[in-house]
Write an enzyme that holds these catalytic residues in place. Structure first.
Site, mmCIF file in Angstrom:
data_model
loop_
_atom_site.group_PDB
_atom_site.id
_atom_site.type_symbol
_atom_site.label_atom_id
_atom_site.label_comp_id
_atom_site.label_asym_id
_atom_site.label_seq_id
_atom_site.Cartn_x
_atom_site.Cartn_y
_atom_site.Cartn_z
ATOM 1 N N GLY A 1 13.035 19.401 11.576
ATOM 2 C CA GLY A 1 14.297 18.343 11.106
ATOM 3 C C GLY A 1 15.351 19.031 10.506
ATOM 4 C CE LYS B 1 3.047 6.799 -2.809
ATOM 5 N NZ LYS B 1 3.069 5.871 -1.537
ATOM 6 C CE LYS C 1 10.528 7.266 -6.669
ATOM 7 N NZ LYS C 1 8.489 7.069 -6.915
ATOM 8 C CG LEU D 1 2.412 18.068 12.899
ATOM 9 C CD1 LEU D 1 1.226 18.699 14.386
ATOM 10 C CD2 LEU D 1 2.387 18.952 12.378
ATOM 11 C CB CYS E 1 8.769 7.464 -1.604
ATOM 12 S SG CYS E 1 9.358 6.362 -1.259
ATOM 13 C CE LYS F 1 10.640 5.360 7.463
ATOM 14 N NZ LYS F 1 9.101 5.139 7.194
HETATM 15 N N1 LIG Z 1 10.432 2.040 -0.787
HETATM 16 C C1 LIG Z 1 9.174 2.827 -0.266
HETATM 17 O O1 LIG Z 1 8.414 2.668 0.905
HETATM 18 C C2 LIG Z 1 7.696 2.616 -0.710
HETATM 19 C C3 LIG Z 1 7.042 2.311 -0.584
HETATM 20 C C4 LIG Z 1 5.599 3.330 -1.659
HETATM 21 C C5 LIG Z 1 5.763 2.922 -2.785
HETATM 22 N N2 LIG Z 1 7.164 2.994 -3.240
HETATM 23 C C6 LIG Z 1 7.118 2.733 -4.921
HETATM 24 O O2 LIG Z 1 6.842 1.722 -5.117
HETATM 25 C C7 LIG Z 1 7.851 1.433 -6.690
HETATM 26 C C8 LIG Z 1 8.796 0.815 -6.423
HETATM 27 O O3 LIG Z 1 9.477 0.998 -4.913
HETATM 28 P P1 LIG Z 1 11.336 -0.068 -4.610
HETATM 29 O O4 LIG Z 1 11.552 1.347 -2.897
HETATM 30 O O5 LIG Z 1 10.561 -1.293 -4.354
HETATM 31 O O6 LIG Z 1 11.915 0.406 -5.640
HETATM 32 P P2 LIG Z 1 13.725 -1.484 -5.570
HETATM 33 O O7 LIG Z 1 14.172 -0.279 -6.563
HETATM 34 O O8 LIG Z 1 13.597 -1.129 -4.223
HETATM 35 O O9 LIG Z 1 13.086 -2.049 -6.007
HETATM 36 C C9 LIG Z 1 12.557 -2.475 -7.563
HETATM 37 C C10 LIG Z 1 13.290 -3.940 -7.773
HETATM 38 O O10 LIG Z 1 12.728 -4.008 -9.556
HETATM 39 C C11 LIG Z 1 13.627 -5.041 -10.062
HETATM 40 N N3 LIG Z 1 13.406 -4.250 -11.535
HETATM 41 C C12 LIG Z 1 14.207 -3.013 -12.284
HETATM 42 N N4 LIG Z 1 13.606 -3.708 -13.666
HETATM 43 C C13 LIG Z 1 13.072 -5.195 -13.930
HETATM 44 C C14 LIG Z 1 12.002 -6.430 -14.394
HETATM 45 N N5 LIG Z 1 12.277 -5.238 -15.670
HETATM 46 N N6 LIG Z 1 11.793 -7.263 -14.448
HETATM 47 C C15 LIG Z 1 11.634 -7.536 -12.717
HETATM 48 N N7 LIG Z 1 11.919 -6.693 -11.742
HETATM 49 C C16 LIG Z 1 13.025 -6.121 -12.835
HETATM 50 C C17 LIG Z 1 14.977 -4.091 -9.755
HETATM 51 O O11 LIG Z 1 15.601 -5.065 -8.970
HETATM 52 C C18 LIG Z 1 14.330 -4.133 -7.844
HETATM 53 O O12 LIG Z 1 15.078 -5.458 -7.149
HETATM 54 C C19 LIG Z 1 8.405 3.004 -7.100
HETATM 55 O O13 LIG Z 1 7.322 3.283 -7.964
HETATM 56 C C20 LIG Z 1 8.401 3.743 -5.644
HETATM 57 O O14 LIG Z 1 8.162 5.387 -5.215
HETATM 58 C C21 LIG Z 1 8.107 2.673 -2.575
HETATM 59 O O1 LIG Z 2 7.524 14.730 11.117
HETATM 60 C C1 LIG Z 2 8.144 14.020 10.664
HETATM 61 C C2 LIG Z 2 7.790 12.855 9.713
HETATM 62 C C3 LIG Z 2 8.514 11.813 8.605
HETATM 63 N N1 LIG Z 2 10.286 13.168 8.427
HETATM 64 C C4 LIG Z 2 10.895 12.498 7.733
HETATM 65 O O2 LIG Z 2 10.082 12.543 6.676
HETATM 66 C C5 LIG Z 2 10.570 10.929 5.590
HETATM 67 C C6 LIG Z 2 9.786 10.409 4.958
HETATM 68 O O3 LIG Z 2 9.267 9.505 6.621
HETATM 69 P P1 LIG Z 2 8.531 8.169 6.095
HETATM 70 O O4 LIG Z 2 7.944 8.918 5.487
HETATM 71 O O5 LIG Z 2 8.218 8.183 7.189
HETATM 72 O O6 LIG Z 2 9.426 7.000 4.977
HETATM 73 P P2 LIG Z 2 8.919 6.817 3.830
HETATM 74 O O7 LIG Z 2 9.091 5.267 4.076
HETATM 75 O O8 LIG Z 2 9.941 7.226 2.808
HETATM 76 O O9 LIG Z 2 7.335 6.924 3.717
HETATM 77 C C7 LIG Z 2 6.362 7.473 2.867
HETATM 78 O O10 LIG Z 2 7.287 6.919 1.669
HETATM 79 C C8 LIG Z 2 6.449 5.915 1.076
HETATM 80 C C9 LIG Z 2 6.520 5.793 -0.401
HETATM 81 O O11 LIG Z 2 6.078 6.386 -1.433
HETATM 82 C C10 LIG Z 2 4.874 6.511 1.105
HETATM 83 O O12 LIG Z 2 4.408 5.052 0.992
HETATM 84 C C11 LIG Z 2 4.684 6.399 2.601
HETATM 85 O O13 LIG Z 2 2.983 6.621 2.529
HETATM 86 C C12 LIG Z 2 5.395 7.539 3.462
HETATM 87 O O14 LIG Z 2 5.373 8.215 5.035
HETATM 88 C C13 LIG Z 2 12.340 10.992 6.243
HETATM 89 O O15 LIG Z 2 13.093 11.304 5.697
HETATM 90 C C14 LIG Z 2 12.121 11.355 7.834
HETATM 91 O O16 LIG Z 2 12.670 11.364 8.670
HETATM 92 C C15 LIG Z 2 10.168 14.132 9.356
HETATM 93 O O17 LIG Z 2 11.471 15.166 9.320
HETATM 94 N N2 LIG Z 2 9.421 14.764 10.023
#
Ligand SMILES: NC(=O)c1ccc[n+]([C@@H]2O[C@H](COP(=O)([O-])OP(=O)(O)OC[C@H]3O[C@@H](n4cnc5c(N)ncnc54)[C@H](O)[C@@H]3O)[C@@H](O)[C@H]2O)c1
Ligand SMILES: O=c1ccn([C@@H]2O[C@H](COP(=O)(O)OP(=O)(O)O[C@H]3O[C@H](CO)[C@@H](O)[C@H](O)[C@H]3O)[C@@H](O)[C@H]2O)c(=O)[nH]1
Length: 437
Positions: free
Chosen positions: A254, A205, A264, A251, A261, A322
């Site tokens: 910007g 990941k 962090k 690619l 994500c 985005k």
């Molecule tokens: N946002 C994304 O696009 C994305 C994509 C892939 C992976 N991730 C990863 O998934 C994880 C979650 O991300 P997110 O964006 O969904 O987080 P988020 O902050 O949107 O949601 C987390 C939720 O967990 C709840 N929570 C906190 N403590 C709790 C507890 N003790 N019991 C039950 N619920 C509790 C919060 O109230 C909140 O609703 C992170 O590790 C993130 O890096 C996020």
């Molecule tokens: O060609 C590109 C593509 C993306 N971005 C920027 O990159 C950031 C992230 O974009 P994107 O990856 O589409 O969004 P996320 O929803 O944050 O998704 C990323 O982060 C998630 C959380 O971990 C993963 O699950 C996904 O696979 C991973 O793409 C944004 O600010 C975009 O504007 C660019 O500047 N140029």
């Protein structure tokens, strides 16, 4: 299958809804009472295209439920997903307090064998830590599996239902069989499930996100160099993206990557490397370049208007990190707006989805416009921060009447240079020549 999802944020809600859609009985658990109340009243707290249809169908048909009670939520669940936050701690490492807190709570309340799944993005070794927390007080057998989530916000439902791949880290055959059964409807559509050990799944990941962030950052540096040597980064993108070894996606140069994500996770992987005494040089450069990229616009704006920006009005189109999301976590727009405000600039902003979230942070420090055009009224320039489709094809005649001067600073390269030249705009973009300067 009966499953529980602990944490009903972005990932939890999409995971719960999509697994309900594939026929499972899902209970989502969250400690946030207001969020659970909203969900029980059929209000979705996030904007995610396509989620509403699935959400309402599955709630209505009784496959998707919400509770604040962990013991009630996990009762009878064969699989318990942990979709909890892993924010950066003070030293940049992923803070595991939410994950390990819930893991500690799970031990005493598990009533039967269950697979506990780390869905959150967690550092190498977390599955072992989660196991250690639960085993202290568990009276039944259980397995801890790593199943990182790769969905992108804005296309989360499609990414979940038709993933490029599903990664599952486990050494347990019993857990493997359960996870195979759960993912069967997605596998049947031809999407590969890749099994590996827990540590490799956790690392996969971070490697994916860090690689994509590096790809974007590389293009941002190429763009910066293009401006110096007089080349066009869009042409470079097309020229190299057609090479199948490089690929066309991610690619786009910007104003820097943002979101909840990439920033962090790159930081957390760098911290892991440091903990293991490995000097991961590329990651440090990626972070440095991205921080600088986010700050690129202000010097350009000052070069155009002069150092004293006090009293200027600047319209900002796009606040979300985005398009197709209302998420403003680590959005470059926020950094840029704060910089403009510190210079005494009056900011009027428009975003189709993210204004409410920004209002909660910036309050009345900026003006929120009802439409993209209203934001332009009497503005000295337009700054574009998010490439929402509606910004790509605006009514330029209308814009010309509203803007005080025809100046655009575009952090996302949404317009063609020729188009800007013909319309008489002074147009600054990323990695391309300045038009009518
Ligand atoms: N946002 C994304 O696009 C994305 C994509 C892939 C992976 N991730 C990863 O998934 C994880 C979650 O991300 P997110 O964006 O969904 O987080 P988020 O902050 O949107 O949601 C987390 C939720 O967990 C709840 N929570 C906190 N403590 C709790 C507890 N003790 N019991 C039950 N619920 C509790 C919060 O109230 C909140 O609703 C992170 O590790 C993130 O890096 C996020
Ligand atoms: O060609 C590109 C593509 C993306 N971005 C920027 O990159 C950031 C992230 O974009 P994107 O990856 O589409 O969004 P996320 O929803 O944050 O998704 C990323 O982060 C998630 C959380 O971990 C993963 O699950 C996904 O696979 C991973 O793409 C944004 O600010 C975009 O504007 C660019 O500047 N140029």
């Amino acid at each position: 299958m009966k499953i529980a999802v602990v944490g009903t944020g972005y990932v939890g809600l999409v995971t719960g809804t999509c697994f309900a859609e594939t026929g499972n009985q899902v209970t989502c658990v969250d400690i946030d009472e207001r969020k659970v109340e909203k969900l029980n009243n059929r209000i979705i707290p996030i904007y995610e295209p396509g989620l509403d249809v699935l959400f309402h169908r599955n709630v209505e048909e009784g496959r998707l439920k919400f509770t604040t009670n962990l013991a009630e939520g996990i009762k009878g669940a064969e699989v318990i997903f942990l979709a909890l936050p892993t924010p950066p701690g003070e030293d940049g490492s992923a803070d595991l307090k939410y994950i390990l807190g819930v893991a500690n709570d799970l031990g005493p309340i598990l009533e039967q064998y269950a697979v506990i799944v780390d869905k959150s993005t967690v550092p190498v070794g977390t599955a072992e830590k989660v196991h250690a927390c639960i085993v202290k007080s568990a009276k039944v057998d259980f397995d801890v599996v790593s199943n990182p989530e790769f969905l992108r916000e804005g296309v989360a439902v499609e990414d979940f239902m038709k993933p490029d791949r599903v990664v599952i880290g486990t050494k347990s055959d019993k857990a493997k069989a359960v996870m195979n059964r759960l993912y069967a409807p997605l596998v049947r559509q031809g999407n590969p499930v890749i099994f590996m050990d827990e540590r490799s799944a956790e690392m996969t990941k971070y490697a994916a996100n860090a690689f994509l962030a590096t790809k974007i950052t590389f293009m941002n540096e190429i763009a910066n160099l293009c401006e110096k040597v007089g080349a066009n980064v869009d042409d470079i993108r097309k020229g190299i993206g057609t090479d199948s070894r490089i690929g066309k996606r991610f690619l786009f140069a910007g104003i820097g990557y943002g979101g909840s994500c990439f920033p962090k996770d790159v930081q957390a992987l760098a911290k892991t490397a440091q903990d293991y005494d490995y000097d991961f040089k590329v990651l440090q450069s990626v972070m440095d370049v991205n921080n600088a990229q986010k700050k690129r616009l202000l010097p350009v704006i000052k070069k155009h208007f002069g150092d004293d920006l006090k009293g200027k009005t600047i319209a900002v189109w796009g606040l979300a990190f985005k398009p197709y999301t209302d998420d403003i976590r680590e959005a470059p727009a926020l950094d840029n707006i704060r910089e403009l405000l510190a210079e005494g600039v009056k900011v009027t902003a428009y975003d189709p989805e993210a204004m409410e979230n920004v209002r909660n942070i910036l309050g009345n420090q900026i003006t929120f416009a009802h439409t993209s055009y209203a934001a332009l009224d009497d503005a000295d320039a337009l700054v574009i921060m998010t490439e929402w489709p509606m910004f790509r094809t605006p009514e330029f005649e209308k814009m010309n009447l509203l803007l005080k001067s025809k100046v655009i600073f575009d952090g996302r390269n949404v317009y063609e240079l020729e188009q800007m030249r013909e319309m008489g705009y002074t147009y600054y973009s990323i990695g391309r020549e300045v038009v009518n300067s």
